[in-house]
Scaffold this motif. Structure first.
Motif: not given
Length: 64
Positions: A39-49, A51-61
């Motif tokens: 669970x802590x790893x999930x939180x860290x991964x979410x915060x990394x995304x 922080x680096x402002x990366x990701x895919x918007x499912x709405x736009x996809x």
């Protein structure tokens, strides 16, 4: 980070854990350190995304 929110969340978790224990209901959380670290790893991964402002918007996809 708002310290009062952290304290309130911790107190809520403790009271919920006490209630689950008193009612002899299994907690809806991992029962060991490996699960908690997952669970802590999930939180860290979410915060990394964030922080680096990366990701895919499912709405736009999906054109929503």
């Amino acid at each position: 980070m708002n310290l009062s929110l952290v304290v309130l969340a911790t107190m809520t978790g403790v009271f919920t854990g006490v209630a689950f224990g008193l009612l002899d209901v299994p907690i809806p959380a991992p029962p060991n350190l490996a699960g908690v670290m997952g669970i802590a790893g999930i939180l860290v991964g979410y915060r990394l995304v964030e922080h680096f402002d990366v990701g895919v918007s499912l709405h736009s996809l999906f054109g929503i």
